[in-house]
Design an enzyme around this catalytic site. Structure first.
Site, PDB file in Angstrom:
ATOM      1  CE  LYS A  76     -25.000   6.814 -10.906  1.00 18.42           C
ATOM      2  NZ  LYS A  76     -24.531   6.323  -9.596  1.00 18.42           N
ATOM      3  CB  SER A 151     -21.684   8.853  -8.489  1.00 16.30           C
ATOM      4  OG  SER A 151     -22.416   7.651  -8.349  1.00 16.30           O
ATOM      5  CB  SER A 175     -23.634   6.869  -5.495  1.00 17.64           C
ATOM      6  OG  SER A 175     -22.290   7.237  -5.611  1.00 17.64           O
TER       7      SER A 175
HETATM    8  N1  GLN Z   1     -18.621   8.667  -3.406  1.00 18.19           N
HETATM    9  C1  GLN Z   1     -18.256   7.299  -3.414  1.00 18.19           C
HETATM   10  C2  GLN Z   1     -17.151   7.072  -4.414  1.00 18.19           C
HETATM   11  O1  GLN Z   1     -16.739   8.015  -4.991  1.00 18.19           O
HETATM   12  C3  GLN Z   1     -19.455   6.463  -3.719  1.00 18.19           C
HETATM   13  C4  GLN Z   1     -19.696   6.212  -5.144  1.00 18.19           C
HETATM   14  C5  GLN Z   1     -20.903   5.369  -5.401  1.00 18.19           C
HETATM   15  O2  GLN Z   1     -21.613   4.985  -4.471  1.00 18.19           O
HETATM   16  N2  GLN Z   1     -21.099   5.053  -6.652  1.00 18.19           N
HETATM   17  O3  GLN Z   1     -16.699   5.989  -4.599  1.00 18.19           O
END
Ligand code: GLN
Length: 476
Positions: A76, A151, A175
């Protein structure tokens, strides 16, 4: 393309001369090119990987090679690799290159994995659909009109689309697990502190964890074994021993599995609910003890998560000011204007929303009402898990309340988007590990994931049971 069931099998095939690592890399590079429309990668390291493949192949043939030899891994784009771009899918870092390498990546390289490129994600890892990226949307390979989740959307798609063997993602509130669920692959979020965060761009430092996406449990166990452990560069990394996960996953473990009743109420789609219930029936048929439990403070999860993570983010993202690195506005006659304009022009709207929310909940007069209260909620949510784990070994839930949704379906409604994290954020609040298992499909063939959770540092139990499920219950 010779297929292999996991990386140990791949090494064996290379050793026997049945598979060339160079042609394996060429195959992936071609496939990435052919599937460019998925937009899974921000950067591809085409120039480096072929010669690395040659040298790893000769190491394998000489009999002295690392644990992940030849495993092709995408990472990532929030993780640092020296002299490579590190953008976090943000315009504010579009020209930035790292000056050092993240511990996790160095560990992969030291075990002869091959890093093929950096994957697209939501800007600074904030999002659940990969629609918040300065590099554009990522498409779900199962149905290209749908989001891959977020994400770490690009990392999930890179594995689900067959563009590499495995990938690293990060999980602050789901994420890794949620995109793994939407794309139909395995995704493991380790215990907070199991894996060093050195070289990971911080979003919410007391929540962030680095983990992996794979097509099978053996590979995810092998990666966890390599990336875990104490790191002097991250004081929150744990010095607990790292088990030989990949060797031990096939040892017998018959857990008592808890089903939290609060995770099966309002908001859960009927199809996901039915799929999970069928799966639970299958467990029972396999003589696994399943028990209903309660996590009574579940209703506070989303609120606590979005207060605490935005608070941490507002502080962590203060460093992107246009002065030290990254984008600087041309329109900057005073220092204050330079800060203002650089941040206004180069940060996306979701990131700005979170910085504002976080600044608000930390500000004087509101701190007690929001931030402090959310910290208390975090503690009682953690206590719920501690209590539950006195009765059961593992907890089973849906990973996400729905299957992958359509691109654009939720992007204009942040609250609706935040609610899609309802089952994943609790693990980050409690610091416990979780895994997504691609357990079922809906009538349109869209993946449905189940989430397994364990107590802190009990990843081995998670992996053993996941391996049992993979071998006995998943129809391949
Ligand atoms: N979807 C969650 C957020 O928007 C998780 C994000 C993540 O785990 N980086 O914060």
């Amino acid at each position: 393309m010779i297929s292999y069931s996991n990386n140990f099998d791949k090494i064996e095939k290379v050793r026997r001369g049945e598979l060339s690592l160079r042609s394996n890399l060429e195959y992936f590079l071609k496939k990435i090119e052919a599937k460019k429309n998925l937009n899974a990668f921000n950067f591809i390291f085409n120039e480096d990987v072929l010669s690395i493949a040659d040298s790893v192949e000769s190491k394998i043939k000489s009999g002295s090679y690392g644990k992940l030899a030849g495993m092709v891994i995408a990472v990532k784009d929030v993780l640092a690799i020296k002299n490579k771009p590190l953008t976090c899918s943000s315009k504010i870092l579009q020209e930035f290159r790292s000056i050092y390498t993240a511990t996790v990546i160095q560990k992969l390289i030291d075990e002869d994995a091959i890093i093929i490129g950096k994957t697209n994600c939501d800007e600074f890892a904030m999002g659940s659909s990969n629609e918040n990226s300065a590099f554009g949307n990522v498409l779900n390979p199962v149905d290209e009109s749908r989001v891959p989740g977020g994400s770490s959307g690009g990392s999930a798609v890179a594995v689900a689309g067959g563009l590499c063997d495995a990938s690293l993602g990060t999980d602050t509130g789901g994420s890794i697990r949620q995109p793994a669920s939407f794309c139909g692959v395995f995704g493991l979020k380790p215990t907070y502190g199991r894996v060093s965060r050195f070289g990971l761009t911080a979003f919410a430092s007391s929540f962030d964890s680095i983990g992996a996406f794979t097509n099978n449990v053996t590979d995810v166990a092998a990666i966890l074994e390599v990336i875990s452990g104490k790191d002097e560069n991250d004081s929150t990394s744990s010095n607990k021993d790292v088990p030989a996960y990949s060797k031990e996953i096939n040892n017998h473990f018959s857990p008592v599995v808890g089903i939290p009743k609060e995770y099966f109420s309002e908001g859960l789609s009927v199809e996901v609910k039915n799929a999970i219930e069928n799966f639970i029936e299958q467990l029972k048929e396999n003589n696994i003890t399943v028990k209903e439990i309660s996590l009574p403070n579940t209703e506070y999860t989303i609120a606590a998560y979005y207060i605490l993570t935005t608070a941490e983010a507002s502080s962590n993202l203060a460093r992107y000011d246009g002065a030290r690195y990254g984008y600087r506005s041309q329109d900057s006659s005073t220092l204050l204007q330079m800060y203002n304009n650089s941040r206004s022009e180069a940060l996306g709207s979701e990131v700005k929303r979170r910085i504002m929310l976080g600044t608000y909940v930390l500000s004087s007069g509101y701190y007690d009402a929001y931030y402090r209260k959310a910290q208390k909620a975090r503690r009682i949510i953690k206590n719920d898990f501690d209590e539950a784990f006195t009765q059961v070994d593992l907890i089973l839930t849906p990973t996400s309340p729905t299957v992958a949704f359509k691109i654009g379906e939720k992007s204009s409604d942040p609250l609706e988007m935040y609610l899609s994290d309802i089952y994943t954020t609790s693990a980050n609040l409690a610091g416990i590990p979780g895994i997504n298992i691609p357990a079922a499909k809906d009538k349109d063939g869209l993946p449905i994931g189940i989430q397994l959770l364990s107590p802190q540092f009990a990843e081995l139990n998670l992996l053993k049971f996941s391996y049992f499920i993979e071998k006995n219950l998943l129809n391949k």
